[in-house]
Write a protein that holds these residues in place. Structure first.
Motif, PDB file in Angstrom:
ATOM      1  N   THR A 163      20.244  53.971  31.813  1.00 57.67           N
ATOM      2  CA  THR A 163      19.293  52.957  32.266  1.00 57.67           C
ATOM      3  C   THR A 163      19.321  51.720  31.378  1.00 57.67           C
ATOM      4  O   THR A 163      19.145  50.593  31.848  1.00 57.67           O
ATOM      5  N   ALA A 164      19.570  51.915  30.091  1.00 63.49           N
ATOM      6  CA  ALA A 164      19.562  50.794  29.148  1.00 63.49           C
ATOM      7  C   ALA A 164      20.827  49.950  29.228  1.00 63.49           C
ATOM      8  O   ALA A 164      20.898  48.889  28.608  1.00 63.49           O
ATOM      9  N   ASP A 165      21.829  50.398  29.987  1.00 61.34           N
ATOM     10  CA  ASP A 165      23.060  49.624  30.107  1.00 61.34           C
ATOM     11  C   ASP A 165      22.779  48.259  30.721  1.00 61.34           C
ATOM     12  O   ASP A 165      21.851  48.094  31.517  1.00 61.34           O
ATOM     13  N   LYS A 166      23.614  47.302  30.380  1.00 64.93           N
ATOM     14  CA  LYS A 166      23.509  45.991  31.011  1.00 64.93           C
ATOM     15  C   LYS A 166      23.856  46.115  32.489  1.00 64.93           C
ATOM     16  O   LYS A 166      24.695  46.934  32.873  1.00 64.93           O
ATOM     17  N   PRO A 167      23.218  45.310  33.349  1.00 67.60           N
ATOM     18  CA  PRO A 167      23.505  45.391  34.783  1.00 67.60           C
ATOM     19  C   PRO A 167      24.981  45.178  35.074  1.00 67.60           C
ATOM     20  O   PRO A 167      25.649  44.370  34.432  1.00 67.60           O
ATOM     21  N   HIS A 168      25.490  45.948  36.038  1.00 67.06           N
ATOM     22  CA  HIS A 168      26.886  45.792  36.447  1.00 67.06           C
ATOM     23  C   HIS A 168      27.128  44.379  36.962  1.00 67.06           C
ATOM     24  O   HIS A 168      26.318  43.829  37.702  1.00 67.06           O
ATOM     25  N   LYS A 169      28.208  43.799  36.553  1.00 63.61           N
ATOM     26  CA  LYS A 169      28.599  42.488  37.063  1.00 63.61           C
ATOM     27  C   LYS A 169      29.636  42.683  38.170  1.00 63.61           C
ATOM     28  O   LYS A 169      30.760  42.166  38.104  1.00 63.61           O
ATOM     29  N   SER A 170      29.272  43.448  39.176  1.00 65.30           N
ATOM     30  CA  SER A 170      30.209  43.713  40.263  1.00 65.30           C
ATOM     31  C   SER A 170      29.456  43.816  41.572  1.00 65.30           C
ATOM     32  O   SER A 170      28.236  44.052  41.594  1.00 65.30           O
ATOM     33  N   VAL A 171      30.179  43.625  42.652  1.00 69.25           N
ATOM     34  CA  VAL A 171      29.610  43.735  43.985  1.00 69.25           C
ATOM     35  C   VAL A 171      30.701  44.223  44.927  1.00 69.25           C
ATOM     36  O   VAL A 171      31.874  43.871  44.768  1.00 69.25           O
ATOM     37  N   VAL A 172      30.336  45.061  45.866  1.00 70.45           N
ATOM     38  CA  VAL A 172      31.290  45.548  46.860  1.00 70.45           C
ATOM     39  C   VAL A 172      31.263  44.615  48.066  1.00 70.45           C
ATOM     40  O   VAL A 172      30.195  44.321  48.609  1.00 70.45           O
ATOM     41  N   ALA A 173      32.415  44.138  48.464  1.00 67.45           N
ATOM     42  CA  ALA A 173      32.521  43.230  49.606  1.00 67.45           C
ATOM     43  C   ALA A 173      33.805  43.536  50.370  1.00 67.45           C
ATOM     44  O   ALA A 173      34.738  44.145  49.837  1.00 67.45           O
ATOM     45  N   TRP A 174      33.851  43.104  51.620  1.00 69.04           N
ATOM     46  CA  TRP A 174      35.045  43.286  52.454  1.00 69.04           C
ATOM     47  C   TRP A 174      35.974  42.090  52.286  1.00 69.04           C
ATOM     48  O   TRP A 174      35.526  40.933  52.272  1.00 69.04           O
ATOM     49  N   ILE A 175      37.259  42.363  52.143  1.00 68.04           N
ATOM     50  CA  ILE A 175      38.267  41.306  52.141  1.00 68.04           C
ATOM     51  C   ILE A 175      39.168  41.491  53.357  1.00 68.04           C
ATOM     52  O   ILE A 175      39.274  42.593  53.908  1.00 68.04           O
ATOM     53  N   GLN A 176      39.791  40.406  53.775  1.00 69.49           N
ATOM     54  CA  GLN A 176      40.750  40.438  54.875  1.00 69.49           C
ATOM     55  C   GLN A 176      42.096  39.911  54.390  1.00 69.49           C
ATOM     56  O   GLN A 176      42.147  38.959  53.600  1.00 69.49           O
ATOM     57  N   LEU A 177      43.159  40.534  54.851  1.00 69.69           N
ATOM     58  CA  LEU A 177      44.515  40.067  54.584  1.00 69.69           C
ATOM     59  C   LEU A 177      45.111  39.661  55.918  1.00 69.69           C
ATOM     60  O   LEU A 177      45.702  40.479  56.633  1.00 69.69           O
ATOM     61  N   PRO A 178      44.953  38.386  56.307  1.00 68.99           N
ATOM     62  CA  PRO A 178      45.382  37.962  57.636  1.00 68.99           C
ATOM     63  C   PRO A 178      46.897  37.973  57.794  1.00 68.99           C
ATOM     64  O   PRO A 178      47.635  37.646  56.862  1.00 68.99           O
ATOM     65  N   GLU A 179      47.347  38.371  58.985  1.00 66.75           N
ATOM     66  CA  GLU A 179      48.762  38.355  59.354  1.00 66.75           C
ATOM     67  C   GLU A 179      49.623  39.155  58.381  1.00 66.75           C
ATOM     68  O   GLU A 179      50.776  38.787  58.119  1.00 66.75           O
ATOM     69  N   LEU A 180      49.072  40.234  57.868  1.00 69.73           N
ATOM     70  CA  LEU A 180      49.854  41.114  57.000  1.00 69.73           C
ATOM     71  C   LEU A 180      50.976  41.751  57.818  1.00 69.73           C
ATOM     72  O   LEU A 180      50.729  42.272  58.909  1.00 69.73           O
ATOM     73  N   PRO A 181      52.229  41.705  57.352  1.00 74.14           N
ATOM     74  CA  PRO A 181      53.333  42.320  58.097  1.00 74.14           C
ATOM     75  C   PRO A 181      53.034  43.779  58.445  1.00 74.14           C
ATOM     76  O   PRO A 181      52.491  44.524  57.619  1.00 74.14           O
ATOM     77  N   VAL A 182      53.378  44.174  59.643  1.00 73.49           N
ATOM     78  CA  VAL A 182      52.967  45.474  60.171  1.00 73.49           C
ATOM     79  C   VAL A 182      53.499  46.646  59.348  1.00 73.49           C
ATOM     80  O   VAL A 182      52.856  47.698  59.285  1.00 73.49           O
ATOM     81  N   HIS A 183      54.653  46.487  58.707  1.00 71.95           N
ATOM     82  CA  HIS A 183      55.197  47.626  57.969  1.00 71.95           C
ATOM     83  C   HIS A 183      54.440  47.906  56.674  1.00 71.95           C
ATOM     84  O   HIS A 183      54.673  48.931  56.030  1.00 71.95           O
TER      85      HIS A 183
END
Length: 267
Positions: free
Chosen positions: A129-149
């Motif tokens: 509990t005493a730890d400093k707050p996490h400096k992270s967040v979960v979010a969605w990313i997109q990789l547009p037109e990624l080659p199908v293979h």
């Protein structure tokens, strides 16, 4: 002689120590001070009830426990049971009893309560509990037109790990039901500029972000605005930001170009 009717004999009490094995707890000394060593097997059993638990920290002023509970239940709209434990006025443990509810809350994107941002991350045995707050967040990313293979589970996980820490693949991406873009949930480090592109097999792959709040146009970091930015970094790559359904246009620049420009209000 046997008596007819129900028995009123009190069942024997179970041994309350059966949970702990003979060598699971070993007392001793460490540097002359008392120490208790816990076996890995016992730690696994102790941590099992907390595997679907999120640590929720409120950035900003504190709010009441009852109000937070009601807002989280409304925000996440869980289908199963939800237990919320208040550790202090800004730190809470939220335990889910349904796998889908847990993943939805973890990967559903950032949320705010009374205009205050919530930092949400998965619980781990090392949490204090005493730890400093996490400096992270979960979010969605997109990789547009990624080659199908490259639409392969291990490749996609590796690509997500270049941006942050891969948490989950979108179902349609994993099953290659939609080929417009790959969609990956990643844990982003809020202290680092957002990656705008990655080098993949000799070409630049653009990276788009969904619903990321409070982006600084000056340094490209998450969690504050340009007005409150303490770091004036100009020569950083360009970020492409998306909403859930539309990619915001980028006028006069491309995240896949060889000479990316700085961040700007177009984000």
């Amino acid at each position: 002689m046997a008596l007819a009717g129900p028995s009123h004999t009190t069942p024997p009490k179970q041994n309350q120590w059966t949970f702990v094995g003979e060598h699971d707890l070993e007392p001793g000394l460490f540097g002359g001070e008392p120490e208790l060593k816990v076996s890995e097997k016992l730690k696994d059993r102790l941590c099992s009830p907390w595997k679907k638990t999120l640590v929720v920290r409120l950035l900003g002023r504190s709010i009441s426990y009852a109000y937070l509970c009601s807002q989280l239940r409304w925000e996440w709209r869980q289908t199963g049971r939800l237990d919320i434990l208040d550790l202090n006025d800004r730190t809470f443990l939220v335990t889910f009893h349904n796998d889908q509810d847990f993943l939805h809350a973890l990967t559903g994107g950032p949320c705010t309560i009374l205009d205050h941002y919530l930092v949400v991350h998965q619980w781990s045995p090392s949490f204090r509990t005493a730890d400093k707050p996490h400096k992270s967040v979960v979010a969605w990313i997109q990789l547009p037109e990624l080659p199908v293979h490259f639409y392969h589970r291990e490749v996609l996980f590796a690509l997500g790990n270049l941006i942050g820490r891969t948490v989950k693949l979108d179902y349609h991406t994993e099953n290659m039901e939609r080929g417009k873009f790959a969609r990956i949930a990643v844990e982003l480090d809020m202290t680092k500029p957002m990656a705008t592109r990655i080098r993949l097999d000799g070409f630049w792959q653009p990276v788009l972000y969904e619903n990321v709040p409070e982006i600084c146009f000056e340094c490209g970091r998450i969690g504050h605005t340009e007005e409150s930015c303490s770091k004036k970094v100009c020569n950083v790559p360009n970020v492409s930001l998306t909403t859930k359904t539309h990619v915001l246009p980028i006028e006069g620049s491309s995240p896949s170009s060889e000479s990316p420009v700085g961040y700007g209000p177009w984000m």
